[in-house]
Enzyme design. Structure first.
Site, PDB file in Angstrom:
ATOM      1  N   ARG A 125       0.863  -1.178   0.000  1.00  0.00           N
ATOM      2  CA  ARG A 125       0.000   0.000   0.000  1.00  0.00           C
ATOM      3  C   ARG A 125       0.898   1.225   0.000  1.00  0.00           C
ATOM      4  O   ARG A 125       1.876   1.278   0.748  1.00  0.00           O
ATOM      5  CB  ARG A 125      -0.891   0.002   1.239  1.00  0.00           C
ATOM      6  CG  ARG A 125      -1.900   1.140   1.270  1.00  0.00           C
ATOM      7  CD  ARG A 125      -2.638   1.204   2.594  1.00  0.00           C
ATOM      8  NE  ARG A 125      -1.918   2.018   3.557  1.00  0.00           N
ATOM      9  CZ  ARG A 125      -2.503   2.502   4.663  1.00  0.00           C
ATOM     10  NH1 ARG A 125      -3.774   2.234   4.925  1.00  0.00           N
ATOM     11  NH2 ARG A 125      -1.804   3.252   5.509  1.00  0.00           N
ATOM     12  N   TYR A 178      -3.086  11.532   6.826  1.00  0.00           N
ATOM     13  CA  TYR A 178      -3.232  10.114   7.173  1.00  0.00           C
ATOM     14  C   TYR A 178      -2.190   9.247   6.454  1.00  0.00           C
ATOM     15  O   TYR A 178      -1.875   9.459   5.297  1.00  0.00           O
ATOM     16  CB  TYR A 178      -4.611   9.599   6.765  1.00  0.00           C
ATOM     17  CG  TYR A 178      -4.636   8.090   6.812  1.00  0.00           C
ATOM     18  CD1 TYR A 178      -4.459   7.334   5.667  1.00  0.00           C
ATOM     19  CD2 TYR A 178      -4.657   7.431   8.034  1.00  0.00           C
ATOM     20  CE1 TYR A 178      -4.377   5.957   5.723  1.00  0.00           C
ATOM     21  CE2 TYR A 178      -4.568   6.054   8.103  1.00  0.00           C
ATOM     22  CZ  TYR A 178      -4.426   5.333   6.954  1.00  0.00           C
ATOM     23  OH  TYR A 178      -4.308   3.991   7.026  1.00  0.00           O
ATOM     24  N   ASP A 233      -5.206   3.924   0.057  1.00  0.00           N
ATOM     25  CA  ASP A 233      -6.329   4.161   0.965  1.00  0.00           C
ATOM     26  C   ASP A 233      -6.772   5.619   0.874  1.00  0.00           C
ATOM     27  O   ASP A 233      -6.020   6.510   1.267  1.00  0.00           O
ATOM     28  CB  ASP A 233      -5.900   3.822   2.406  1.00  0.00           C
ATOM     29  CG  ASP A 233      -7.076   3.702   3.364  1.00  0.00           C
ATOM     30  OD1 ASP A 233      -6.906   3.101   4.441  1.00  0.00           O
ATOM     31  OD2 ASP A 233      -8.154   4.250   3.041  1.00  0.00           O
ATOM     32  N   HIS A 274      -9.164   6.728   2.530  1.00  0.00           N
ATOM     33  CA  HIS A 274      -9.534   7.027   3.909  1.00  0.00           C
ATOM     34  C   HIS A 274     -10.755   7.926   4.039  1.00  0.00           C
ATOM     35  O   HIS A 274     -10.772   8.885   4.843  1.00  0.00           O
ATOM     36  CB  HIS A 274      -8.348   7.603   4.683  1.00  0.00           C
ATOM     37  CG  HIS A 274      -8.215   6.999   6.058  1.00  0.00           C
ATOM     38  ND1 HIS A 274      -8.589   7.665   7.191  1.00  0.00           N
ATOM     39  CD2 HIS A 274      -7.829   5.775   6.457  1.00  0.00           C
ATOM     40  CE1 HIS A 274      -8.390   6.872   8.245  1.00  0.00           C
ATOM     41  NE2 HIS A 274      -7.926   5.718   7.828  1.00  0.00           N
ATOM     42  N   GLU A 303      -9.113   2.070  -1.670  1.00  0.00           N
ATOM     43  CA  GLU A 303      -9.864   1.751  -0.468  1.00  0.00           C
ATOM     44  C   GLU A 303     -10.575   2.969   0.108  1.00  0.00           C
ATOM     45  O   GLU A 303     -10.037   4.071   0.048  1.00  0.00           O
ATOM     46  CB  GLU A 303      -8.883   1.212   0.578  1.00  0.00           C
ATOM     47  CG  GLU A 303      -9.441   0.919   1.936  1.00  0.00           C
ATOM     48  CD  GLU A 303      -8.348   0.570   2.939  1.00  0.00           C
ATOM     49  OE1 GLU A 303      -8.590   0.702   4.139  1.00  0.00           O
ATOM     50  OE2 GLU A 303      -7.237   0.197   2.487  1.00  0.00           O
ATOM     51  N   GLU A 335     -13.850  -1.259   6.534  1.00  0.00           N
ATOM     52  CA  GLU A 335     -13.162  -1.378   7.818  1.00  0.00           C
ATOM     53  C   GLU A 335     -13.909  -0.720   8.957  1.00  0.00           C
ATOM     54  O   GLU A 335     -13.708  -1.070  10.121  1.00  0.00           O
ATOM     55  CB  GLU A 335     -11.736  -0.830   7.736  1.00  0.00           C
ATOM     56  CG  GLU A 335     -11.640   0.669   7.634  1.00  0.00           C
ATOM     57  CD  GLU A 335     -10.208   1.151   7.572  1.00  0.00           C
ATOM     58  OE1 GLU A 335      -9.882   2.091   8.315  1.00  0.00           O
ATOM     59  OE2 GLU A 335      -9.432   0.583   6.777  1.00  0.00           O
ATOM     60  N   ARG A 364     -13.632  -5.178   3.477  1.00  0.00           N
ATOM     61  CA  ARG A 364     -12.488  -4.776   4.307  1.00  0.00           C
ATOM     62  C   ARG A 364     -12.664  -5.012   5.802  1.00  0.00           C
ATOM     63  O   ARG A 364     -11.792  -4.698   6.604  1.00  0.00           O
ATOM     64  CB  ARG A 364     -12.237  -3.274   4.119  1.00  0.00           C
ATOM     65  CG  ARG A 364     -11.413  -2.909   2.937  1.00  0.00           C
ATOM     66  CD  ARG A 364      -9.961  -3.236   3.127  1.00  0.00           C
ATOM     67  NE  ARG A 364      -9.287  -2.295   4.037  1.00  0.00           N
ATOM     68  CZ  ARG A 364      -8.284  -2.651   4.827  1.00  0.00           C
ATOM     69  NH1 ARG A 364      -7.854  -3.898   4.824  1.00  0.00           N
ATOM     70  NH2 ARG A 364      -7.714  -1.768   5.634  1.00  0.00           N
ATOM     71  N   GLU A 411      -4.301  -7.365   5.148  1.00  0.00           N
ATOM     72  CA  GLU A 411      -3.465  -6.231   5.567  1.00  0.00           C
ATOM     73  C   GLU A 411      -2.583  -6.690   6.734  1.00  0.00           C
ATOM     74  O   GLU A 411      -3.039  -7.450   7.597  1.00  0.00           O
ATOM     75  CB  GLU A 411      -4.333  -5.051   6.016  1.00  0.00           C
ATOM     76  CG  GLU A 411      -3.534  -3.847   6.508  1.00  0.00           C
ATOM     77  CD  GLU A 411      -4.432  -2.663   6.896  1.00  0.00           C
ATOM     78  OE1 GLU A 411      -3.885  -1.569   7.126  1.00  0.00           O
ATOM     79  OE2 GLU A 411      -5.675  -2.834   6.962  1.00  0.00           O
ATOM     80  N   TRP A 471     -11.617  12.229   8.442  1.00  0.00           N
ATOM     81  CA  TRP A 471     -10.181  12.009   8.601  1.00  0.00           C
ATOM     82  C   TRP A 471      -9.766  10.746   7.937  1.00  0.00           C
ATOM     83  O   TRP A 471     -10.471   9.746   7.971  1.00  0.00           O
ATOM     84  CB  TRP A 471      -9.820  11.987  10.091  1.00  0.00           C
ATOM     85  CG  TRP A 471      -8.401  11.675  10.324  1.00  0.00           C
ATOM     86  CD1 TRP A 471      -7.308  12.503  10.201  1.00  0.00           C
ATOM     87  CD2 TRP A 471      -7.857  10.364  10.612  1.00  0.00           C
ATOM     88  NE1 TRP A 471      -6.168  11.841  10.416  1.00  0.00           N
ATOM     89  CE2 TRP A 471      -6.467  10.517  10.689  1.00  0.00           C
ATOM     90  CE3 TRP A 471      -8.456   9.112  10.823  1.00  0.00           C
ATOM     91  CZ2 TRP A 471      -5.638   9.459  10.966  1.00  0.00           C
ATOM     92  CZ3 TRP A 471      -7.626   8.023  11.098  1.00  0.00           C
ATOM     93  CH2 TRP A 471      -6.232   8.214  11.164  1.00  0.00           C
TER      94      TRP A 471
HETATM   95  C1  CS2 Z   1      -6.461   2.303   7.973  1.00  0.00           C
HETATM   96  C2  CS2 Z   1      -6.252   2.251   9.435  1.00  0.00           C
HETATM   97  O1  CS2 Z   1      -5.164   0.381   7.841  1.00  0.00           O
HETATM   98  C3  CS2 Z   1      -6.028   1.052   7.294  1.00  0.00           C
HETATM   99  O2  CS2 Z   1      -6.527   0.750   6.216  1.00  0.00           O
HETATM  100  O3  CS2 Z   1      -7.586   2.774   7.456  1.00  0.00           O
HETATM  101  O4  CS2 Z   1      -4.957   2.617   9.659  1.00  0.00           O
HETATM  102  C4  CS2 Z   1      -7.161   3.103  10.249  1.00  0.00           C
HETATM  103  O5  CS2 Z   1      -6.866   4.439  10.086  1.00  0.00           O
HETATM  104  C5  CS2 Z   1      -7.023   2.715  11.699  1.00  0.00           C
HETATM  105  O6  CS2 Z   1      -7.273   1.385  11.845  1.00  0.00           O
HETATM  106  C6  CS2 Z   1      -7.969   3.515  12.589  1.00  0.00           C
HETATM  107  O7  CS2 Z   1      -7.934   3.017  13.840  1.00  0.00           O
HETATM  108 MG    MG Z   2      -8.135   1.893   5.633  1.00  0.00          MG
END
Ligand code: CS2
Ligand code: MG
Length: 412
Positions: free
Chosen positions: A147, A159, A220, A222, A246, A272, A293, A349, A412
Site C-alpha cells: 500500500r 493520514y 487508501d 480514507h 480503499e 473497515e 475490508r 493487511e 479524517w
Molecule cells: C487504515 C487504518 O489500515 C487502514 O486501512 O484505514 O490505519 C485506520 O486508520 C485505523 O485502523 C484507525 O484506527
Molecule cells: Mg483503511
C-alpha cells in the site's frame, strides 16, 4: 463445558489493546480482541458491566446461540461498540472450541483452502524519495504487495504517513503509521482534496516507473472524497493498475458507490468501519465493491464475518481484512484462520506489531516470503502473558481529525 471466568484485560505496550479472556470449568481458555481505536474504554465498560455477567455458567460450545443471544437480547443492535464486544466473546469461544477439538481453528472452519495468505504492508513517505525508500524496505521485508500513501504538497501531516518523530520516549525510532496518538485531546490535521487529487496520480506513475507493472499496489482514500472526486481519482489511477482503491468515499450512503462505479474500473475496497452485514447489503448485491475490508474484531467475530464473506462470495467479491496495528495479535490470528479457510480470500493487511506488544501476546502465526500463516497450534495459537500486560497501563490516545482551510470539519 461451562464458562467459569471472564476477564477483560487492558494493556498498552506500544498502543492500547482490549482483550477478553474466557476460562471454562475444565480449564480451557479463549481470547478475543475487543480493541476499538480511540474508544477502547467504551468496549471495556460494555463487556465488564453488561456482557460478562451474562456469560458465566453458559455452555461454551454454543457459539451461534451465544452470538444471537448477545445480539438480540441487547435490544439495541449493531454499532462499533456492541459489535466489537460481541466479536471478542465469539472469537474467544471459537478459540476454546478448537482447543477442545485439539486442532488449529482453521481446521474447524473447514480446513485450509490455500498454503498461506498474501499480505500487504504500508509504504509511505512525505516525498517521492521517502516513498521509494519505504517501498524498497517493504520489498526487503518480503512483502509481495504494498500500500502506498504519500504526503501532499501544502498539507502538513496527513493520514498514513510514517514519520521519524516516533512516540514520546521513542524519539528517532522509525515509527510506522500508528494513527492514534497518546494525549488528552485528538490532534487536528489539515486537508485539501483538490491538491490530493492532483498529486496522488503523479506518485503512482513514478512508483510504477520505478518498480514495474507487476507489483500489486494499493491506496487508501480514507473516506475523504465525495463520490465524484472518488470517481475522478479512480479514473486517473487506472493507468497504474491498482490492486484496489480503499474507502474512496464515506459509505454510510451505500448507493454513493454507483457514481464511482460508473466512471472507473479501479477495484474498490470498503468496510473497515462497517460492523454488520447490513452495512454491506446494497454494495454487495449491486456489485459496487470488489473487496470486503471488515476485520473480525469489529464485525461481530468469526461467526458474523464468515456470513458476510459467504454472501460476498456469491458476487465474486473477496476478502481484504483490515489489519493495522490497532487490530491486536489476537484479532490478527482470528483473521488468518478465517482467511485460510474461506474460498474467496483476496488479501490480508499486515502491519507488524512492536516488540513490547509481541512480548504481551505470544503468537504462533508466521510471516514468510510475503505470506502469513496462522500456525498449527490448537485454537487461535495466541496466548496473553498477563504479567507482561500488567506492565503497561491504559494510556489515553485519540485518532486525529481533519479541518479544511476554512475550518470545516472533514472526514479524517
Ligand atoms: C487504515 C487504518 O489500515 C487502514 O486501512 O484505514 O490505519 C485506520 O486508520 C485505523 O485502523 C484507525 O484506527
Ligand atoms: Mg483503511
Amino acid at each position: 463445558m461451562k464458562i467459569d471466568k471472564a476477564e477483560v484485560i487492558v494493556t498498552s505496550p506500544d498502543r492500547n489493546f482490549v482483550t477478553l479472556k474466557l476460562t471454562t470449568d475444565d480449564g480451557l481458555t479463549g481470547l478475543g480482541d475487543a480493541t476499538l481505536n480511540g474508544r477502547e474504554l467504551s468496549v471495556v465498560a460494555y463487556l465488564t458491566e453488561h456482557i460478562v455477567p451474562l456469560l458465566l455458567g453458559r455452555d461454551a460450545h454454543n457459539i451461534e446461540d451465544t452470538w444471537q443471544f448477545l445480539y438480540r437480547s441487547a435490544y439495541w443492535r449493531r454499532g462499533p461498540v456492541t459489535m466489537a464486544a460481541i466479536s471478542a466473546v465469539d472469537v474467544a469461544l471459537w478459540d476454546i472450541k478448537a482447543k477442545a477439538a485439539g486442532m488449529p481453528l482453521y481446521q474447524l472452519l473447514g480446513g485450509a483452502s490455500r498454503t498461506g495468505l498474501l499480505a500487504y504492508g504500508h509504504a509511505s513517505g512525505k516525498s517521492l524519495n521517502e516513498v521509494f525508500d519505504s517501498v524498497n524496505s517493504h520489498l526487503e521485508q518480503g512483502f509481495k504487495a504494498i500500500r502506498v500513501q504519500t504526503g501532499v504538497p501544502g498539507l502538513e501531516s496527513i493520514y498514513g504517513i510514517a514519520s521519524n518523530k516516533g512516540l514520546p520516549g521513542n524519539e528517532g525510532v522509525r515509527y510506522d503509521h500508528e494513527p492514534a496518538q497518546r494525549g488528552a485531546l485528538p490532534a487536528e490535521e489539515d486537508w485539501d482534496t483538490r491538491s490530493y487529487l492532483r498529486h496522488v496520480p503523479t506518485v503512482f506513475e513514478a512508483v510504477r516507473n520505478e518498480f514495474g507493472p507487476e507489483l500489486p499496489l494499493l491506496h487508501d482514500g480514507h473516506h475523504r472524497m465525495t463520490p465524484i472526486q472518488a470517481a475522478k481519482l479512480g479514473k486517473s489511477l487506472e493507468p497504474y493498475d491498482l490492486f484496489w482503491l480503499e474507502d474512496c468515499t464515506p459509505a454510510e450512503n451505500q448507493e454513493a458507490l454507483r457514481l464511482v462505479r460508473q466512471h472507473t474500473t479501479t477495484p474498490l475496497a470498503i468496510g473497515e468501519i462497517f460492523n454488520s452485514i447490513w452495512d454491506y447489503q446494497q454494495i454487495i448485491r449491486e456489485q459496487l465493491i470488489d473487496y470486503v475490508r471488515s476485520a473480525v474484531t469489529h464485525t461481530g467475530g468469526i461467526t458474523h464475518l464468515k456470513k458476510i464473506l459467504e454472501f460476498a462470495a456469491q458476487y465474486q467479491i473477496k476478502s481484504g481484512m483490515h489489519g493495522p496495528t490497532d487490530i491486536s495479535p489476537v484479532g490478527m490470528a482470528a483473521a488468518m484462520h478465517l482467511g485460510l479457510a474461506i474460498h474467496n480470500f483476496g488479501i490480508q493487511e499486515y502491519m507488524k506489531h512492536g516488540d513490547k506488544t509481541n512480548a504481551v501476546f505470544e503468537q504462533s502465526y508466521s510471516w514468510n516470503n510475503g505470506m502469513l500463516h496462522p500456525g498449527n497450534k490448537p485454537g487461535l495459537g495466541v496466548e496473553l502473558n498477563v504479567d507482561e500486560a500488567g506492565k503497561y497501563p491504559y494510556a489515553t490516545a485519540y485518532l486525529p481529525y481533519n479541518r479544511l482551510a476554512d475550518g470545516t470539519v472533514h472526514d479524517w
